[in-house]
Design an enzyme around this catalytic site. Structure first.
Site, PDB file in Angstrom:
ATOM      1  N   GLN A   1       3.376   7.720  -5.358  1.00 48.97           N
ATOM      2  CA  GLN A   1       4.392   7.107  -4.523  1.00 48.97           C
ATOM      3  C   GLN A   1       4.866   5.791  -5.138  1.00 48.97           C
ATOM      4  O   GLN A   1       4.116   5.106  -5.835  1.00 48.97           O
ATOM      5  CB  GLN A   1       3.859   6.866  -3.109  1.00 48.97           C
ATOM      6  CG  GLN A   1       3.751   8.130  -2.275  1.00 48.97           C
ATOM      7  CD  GLN A   1       3.283   7.839  -0.863  1.00 48.97           C
ATOM      8  OE1 GLN A   1       2.192   7.339  -0.641  1.00 48.97           O
ATOM      9  NE2 GLN A   1       4.131   8.165   0.107  1.00 48.97           N
TER      10      GLN A   1
ATOM     11  N   ARG B   1       0.837  -1.201   0.000  1.00 42.05           N
ATOM     12  CA  ARG B   1       0.000   0.000   0.000  1.00 42.05           C
ATOM     13  C   ARG B   1       0.865   1.242   0.000  1.00 42.05           C
ATOM     14  O   ARG B   1       1.892   1.307   0.681  1.00 42.05           O
ATOM     15  CB  ARG B   1      -0.907   0.022   1.237  1.00 42.05           C
ATOM     16  CG  ARG B   1      -1.839   1.236   1.299  1.00 42.05           C
ATOM     17  CD  ARG B   1      -2.520   1.340   2.645  1.00 42.05           C
ATOM     18  NE  ARG B   1      -1.555   1.567   3.718  1.00 42.05           N
ATOM     19  CZ  ARG B   1      -1.015   2.743   3.997  1.00 42.05           C
ATOM     20  NH1 ARG B   1      -1.330   3.816   3.282  1.00 42.05           N
ATOM     21  NH2 ARG B   1      -0.154   2.870   4.990  1.00 42.05           N
ATOM     22  N   VAL B   2       0.447   2.225  -0.777  1.00 46.76           N
ATOM     23  CA  VAL B   2       0.996   3.574  -0.697  1.00 46.76           C
ATOM     24  C   VAL B   2      -0.173   4.532  -0.553  1.00 46.76           C
ATOM     25  O   VAL B   2      -1.307   4.218  -0.924  1.00 46.76           O
ATOM     26  CB  VAL B   2       1.844   3.940  -1.936  1.00 46.76           C
ATOM     27  CG1 VAL B   2       3.155   3.168  -1.943  1.00 46.76           C
ATOM     28  CG2 VAL B   2       1.074   3.710  -3.221  1.00 46.76           C
ATOM     29  N   SER B   3       0.106   5.716  -0.011  1.00 45.82           N
ATOM     30  CA  SER B   3      -0.977   6.658   0.280  1.00 45.82           C
ATOM     31  C   SER B   3      -1.454   7.421  -0.932  1.00 45.82           C
ATOM     32  O   SER B   3      -2.584   7.896  -0.974  1.00 45.82           O
ATOM     33  CB  SER B   3      -0.535   7.637   1.368  1.00 45.82           C
ATOM     34  OG  SER B   3      -0.262   6.938   2.568  1.00 45.82           O
ATOM     35  N   SER B   4      -0.611   7.579  -1.945  1.00 46.07           N
ATOM     36  CA  SER B   4      -1.004   8.333  -3.132  1.00 46.07           C
ATOM     37  C   SER B   4      -0.485   7.647  -4.381  1.00 46.07           C
ATOM     38  O   SER B   4       0.435   6.829  -4.327  1.00 46.07           O
ATOM     39  CB  SER B   4      -0.473   9.770  -3.062  1.00 46.07           C
ATOM     40  OG  SER B   4       0.937   9.771  -3.011  1.00 46.07           O
TER      41      SER B   4
END
Length: 209
Positions: A14, A8-11
């Site tokens: 990334q 997972r990445v926040s945006s």
């Protein structure tokens, strides 16, 4: 038994490479790795939810670090217990070997080992949330400092056109309605009203019209 990875990445901008490389070295096939590009504040993420629905008792979920699983302290603990106790799924956190439930069970695992794992999980979950809160605080402080220096945020305000004074005077003299003026200028009525409010000190000359 099947093994799955979660990254997972926040945006969207990334980079996922470090997580994907670590998961594939576990080893996991690319097809068994689920990826979300959204916040870790909650577990309401499409790919994560799809993965949870797919997993069965005895399967293994692998993440690179606990903050990739989530960043909310209470929800990480709840989700961990839901996976390991309710679903019967094993969880492996690559960056923290103590967080590896494979080959153990709540009933049969060494009491000291279980205690250490629980303490480590709570500590790392707490750190993940604190880091998330620190990120938000740093962002807020950065925005406040930039505003104090005169920086502007958001979309720039639309400015009146070159022939605005003539149109403004026609509105003031009743020759043109605000609706008609907004249509001619190609702007919404709120923008037109703002221009008029900013120009309240201007005196139209209706006598010569």
């Amino acid at each position: 038994m099947k093994s799955y990875g979660y990254a997972r990445v926040s945006s969207r901008d990334q980079n996922l490479n470090r997580q994907l490389d670590a998961l594939q070295a576990f080893p996991l096939s690319p097809e068994s790795i689920y990826v979300d590009k959204c916040t870790g504040a909650t577990f309401d993420r499409p790919r994560y939810q799809a993965l949870v629905r797919k997993m069965r008792a005895g399967d293994v979920l692998v993440v690179k670090s606990i903050d990739r699983l989530g960043r909310n302290y209470a929800e990480i603990l709840d989700q961990w217990h839901s996976l390991t106790r309710d679903l019967g799924v094993d969880v492996v956190v690559l960056d923290m070997p103590l967080l590896d439930t494979r080959g153990t069970s709540t009933e049969g695992r060494d009491l000291t080992g279980q205690f250490i794992s629980d303490v480590v999980l709570q500590l790392l979950s707490y750190i993940a949330q604190v880091e998330r809160e620190n990120i938000h605080q740093r962002q807020a402080e950065g925005i406040a400092a930039a505003k104090a220096r005169g920086a502007k945020f958001g979309r720039p305000r639309k400015q009146p056109p070159a022939d605005w004074e003539g149109i403004r005077d026609r509105i003031a003299c009743g020759e043109l309605t605000q609706v008609e003026a907004a249509r001619q200028l190609g702007v919404c009525r709120n923008t037109l009203r703002r221009w008029l409010e900013e120009d309240q000190t201007a005196e139209p000359s209706c006598a010569s019209r």
